[in-house]
Design a protein around this motif. Structure first.
Motif, PDB file in Angstrom:
ATOM      1  N   PRO A  97      10.972  -9.096   4.680  1.00  0.00           N
ATOM      2  CA  PRO A  97      10.147  -8.973   5.887  1.00  0.00           C
ATOM      3  C   PRO A  97      10.736  -8.042   6.947  1.00  0.00           C
ATOM      4  O   PRO A  97      10.013  -7.258   7.559  1.00  0.00           O
ATOM      5  N   ARG A  98      12.028  -8.088   7.152  1.00  0.00           N
ATOM      6  CA  ARG A  98      12.612  -7.269   8.227  1.00  0.00           C
ATOM      7  C   ARG A  98      12.587  -5.775   7.911  1.00  0.00           C
ATOM      8  O   ARG A  98      12.523  -4.957   8.810  1.00  0.00           O
ATOM      9  N   THR A  99      12.623  -5.403   6.642  1.00  0.00           N
ATOM     10  CA  THR A  99      12.526  -3.979   6.302  1.00  0.00           C
ATOM     11  C   THR A  99      11.085  -3.561   6.052  1.00  0.00           C
ATOM     12  O   THR A  99      10.724  -2.425   6.336  1.00  0.00           O
ATOM     13  N   ARG A 100      10.275  -4.476   5.554  1.00  0.00           N
ATOM     14  CA  ARG A 100       8.864  -4.140   5.298  1.00  0.00           C
ATOM     15  C   ARG A 100       8.177  -3.712   6.591  1.00  0.00           C
ATOM     16  O   ARG A 100       7.419  -2.756   6.614  1.00  0.00           O
ATOM     17  N   ARG A 101       8.444  -4.416   7.676  1.00  0.00           N
ATOM     18  CA  ARG A 101       7.767  -4.087   8.937  1.00  0.00           C
ATOM     19  C   ARG A 101       8.249  -2.761   9.528  1.00  0.00           C
ATOM     20  O   ARG A 101       7.612  -2.206  10.407  1.00  0.00           O
ATOM     21  N   LEU A 102       9.380  -2.245   9.035  1.00  0.00           N
ATOM     22  CA  LEU A 102       9.877  -0.948   9.497  1.00  0.00           C
ATOM     23  C   LEU A 102       9.233   0.228   8.773  1.00  0.00           C
ATOM     24  O   LEU A 102       9.358   1.370   9.206  1.00  0.00           O
ATOM     25  N   LEU A 103       8.576  -0.047   7.655  1.00  0.00           N
ATOM     26  CA  LEU A 103       7.923   1.009   6.887  1.00  0.00           C
ATOM     27  C   LEU A 103       6.633   1.445   7.584  1.00  0.00           C
ATOM     28  O   LEU A 103       5.856   0.605   8.040  1.00  0.00           O
ATOM     29  N   SER A 104       6.419   2.731   7.631  1.00  0.00           N
ATOM     30  CA  SER A 104       5.154   3.234   8.178  1.00  0.00           C
ATOM     31  C   SER A 104       4.035   2.855   7.207  1.00  0.00           C
ATOM     32  O   SER A 104       4.287   2.615   6.015  1.00  0.00           O
ATOM     33  N   PRO A 105       2.804   2.813   7.684  1.00  0.00           N
ATOM     34  CA  PRO A 105       1.689   2.540   6.767  1.00  0.00           C
ATOM     35  C   PRO A 105       1.655   3.528   5.591  1.00  0.00           C
ATOM     36  O   PRO A 105       1.363   3.133   4.466  1.00  0.00           O
ATOM     37  N   ALA A 106       1.968   4.785   5.857  1.00  0.00           N
ATOM     38  CA  ALA A 106       1.972   5.787   4.782  1.00  0.00           C
ATOM     39  C   ALA A 106       3.071   5.494   3.765  1.00  0.00           C
ATOM     40  O   ALA A 106       2.857   5.605   2.553  1.00  0.00           O
ATOM     41  N   ALA A 107       4.257   5.125   4.237  1.00  0.00           N
ATOM     42  CA  ALA A 107       5.367   4.818   3.328  1.00  0.00           C
ATOM     43  C   ALA A 107       5.058   3.580   2.499  1.00  0.00           C
ATOM     44  O   ALA A 107       5.294   3.556   1.285  1.00  0.00           O
ATOM     45  N   LEU A 108       4.519   2.540   3.147  1.00  0.00           N
ATOM     46  CA  LEU A 108       4.168   1.325   2.422  1.00  0.00           C
ATOM     47  C   LEU A 108       3.062   1.615   1.411  1.00  0.00           C
ATOM     48  O   LEU A 108       3.127   1.147   0.262  1.00  0.00           O
ATOM     49  N   GLY A 109       2.092   2.413   1.808  1.00  0.00           N
ATOM     50  CA  GLY A 109       1.024   2.787   0.883  1.00  0.00           C
ATOM     51  C   GLY A 109       1.552   3.551  -0.319  1.00  0.00           C
ATOM     52  O   GLY A 109       1.104   3.330  -1.453  1.00  0.00           O
ATOM     53  N   ALA A 110       2.503   4.443  -0.078  1.00  0.00           N
ATOM     54  CA  ALA A 110       3.097   5.210  -1.182  1.00  0.00           C
ATOM     55  C   ALA A 110       3.859   4.286  -2.129  1.00  0.00           C
ATOM     56  O   ALA A 110       3.737   4.412  -3.357  1.00  0.00           O
ATOM     57  N   LEU A 111       4.629   3.356  -1.580  1.00  0.00           N
ATOM     58  CA  LEU A 111       5.352   2.397  -2.428  1.00  0.00           C
ATOM     59  C   LEU A 111       4.383   1.549  -3.238  1.00  0.00           C
ATOM     60  O   LEU A 111       4.580   1.343  -4.439  1.00  0.00           O
ATOM     61  N   GLU A 112       3.347   1.073  -2.586  1.00  0.00           N
ATOM     62  CA  GLU A 112       2.375   0.239  -3.297  1.00  0.00           C
ATOM     63  C   GLU A 112       1.647   1.035  -4.379  1.00  0.00           C
ATOM     64  O   GLU A 112       1.332   0.488  -5.437  1.00  0.00           O
ATOM     65  N   GLY A 113       1.401   2.310  -4.127  1.00  0.00           N
ATOM     66  CA  GLY A 113       0.803   3.158  -5.161  1.00  0.00           C
ATOM     67  C   GLY A 113       1.701   3.271  -6.380  1.00  0.00           C
ATOM     68  O   GLY A 113       1.231   3.206  -7.523  1.00  0.00           O
ATOM     69  N   ILE A 114       3.003   3.414  -6.149  1.00  0.00           N
ATOM     70  CA  ILE A 114       3.980   3.476  -7.248  1.00  0.00           C
ATOM     71  C   ILE A 114       4.007   2.154  -7.999  1.00  0.00           C
ATOM     72  O   ILE A 114       3.982   2.118  -9.232  1.00  0.00           O
ATOM     73  N   PHE A 115       4.046   1.042  -7.253  1.00  0.00           N
ATOM     74  CA  PHE A 115       4.080  -0.285  -7.892  1.00  0.00           C
ATOM     75  C   PHE A 115       2.843  -0.498  -8.763  1.00  0.00           C
ATOM     76  O   PHE A 115       2.944  -0.962  -9.903  1.00  0.00           O
ATOM     77  N   LEU A 116       1.671  -0.179  -8.218  1.00  0.00           N
ATOM     78  CA  LEU A 116       0.429  -0.398  -8.949  1.00  0.00           C
ATOM     79  C   LEU A 116       0.346   0.500 -10.182  1.00  0.00           C
ATOM     80  O   LEU A 116      -0.040   0.038 -11.265  1.00  0.00           O
ATOM     81  N   ALA A 117       0.720   1.760 -10.039  1.00  0.00           N
ATOM     82  CA  ALA A 117       0.684   2.684 -11.178  1.00  0.00           C
ATOM     83  C   ALA A 117       1.634   2.240 -12.279  1.00  0.00           C
ATOM     84  O   ALA A 117       1.358   2.427 -13.464  1.00  0.00           O
TER      85      ALA A 117
END
Length: 181
Positions: free
Chosen positions: A6-26
């Motif tokens: 939680p403490r690092t997730r909230r530091l991620l920009s929406p774009a960075a989190l979206g990019a990570l989630e795209g990698i996870f989903l792919a």
């Protein structure tokens, strides 16, 4: 790790989190099946070596957990099940894995000072990144893992012995600053 804590997730920009989630989903979508993860005997099945299997299955679980925070209803291509169903199935797999391995035997391969540390990383990640009962179970399993590793050393030789008899006596073996495993 960044997407799950939680403490690092909230530091991620929406774009960075979206990019990570795209990698996870792919990565997750063509590789995970609820049926495989939730099978009653899934903890018994090892695909390849133990360390590679633990890495694959922990990565599937942790990816599903990260995606489940924002995309629980997204369907995966391999079986059409939701991310939430995959996260739940992999949690069941790891719960059974830790419960049964604690009773049946810590590992399924002979201990290796070279490869054992790779399985260990996955157990540590689950203990660190997954809360609740499974996180506690993983932490308890790690206590057994380290106790088992400590008992596997032969005092006369200083090398792992017993069921853990895969030993490499190379230059690193004689280096006191080398990796303990």
């Amino acid at each position: 790790r960044m997407a799950l804590l939680p403490r690092t997730r909230r530091l991620l920009s929406p774009a960075a989190l979206g990019a990570l989630e795209g990698i996870f989903l792919a990565w997750l979508s063509p590789r995970s099946k609820v049926e495989w993860a939730a099978a009653p005997g899934s903890w018994l099945l090892t695909d390849g070596s133990e360390n590679l299997d633990a890495t694959r299955k922990a990565s599937l679980f942790l990816s599903a957990l990260a995606l489940n925070m924002t995309q629980p209803d997204t369907r995966l291509e391999l079986d059409g099940k939701s991310v939430a169903e995959h996260a739940q199935a992999w949690e069941k797999h790891w719960t059974l894995y830790f419960q049964h391995r604690a009773v049946e035997g810590i590992g399924v391969e002979m201990g290796s000072p070279t490869y054992g540390k790779y399985s260990l990383q996955n157990y540590l990640n689950i203990a660190d990144l997954v809360g609740g009962a499974l996180g506690n179970l993983a932490a308890d399993f790690l206590q057994l893992w380290f106790a088992d590793a400590a008992q596997a050393f032969l005092p006369a030789t200083g090398v792992r012995g017993g069921a853990h008899n895969r030993v490499y006596r190379d230059a690193a073996f004689f280096n006191p600053d080398a990796d303990a495993f």
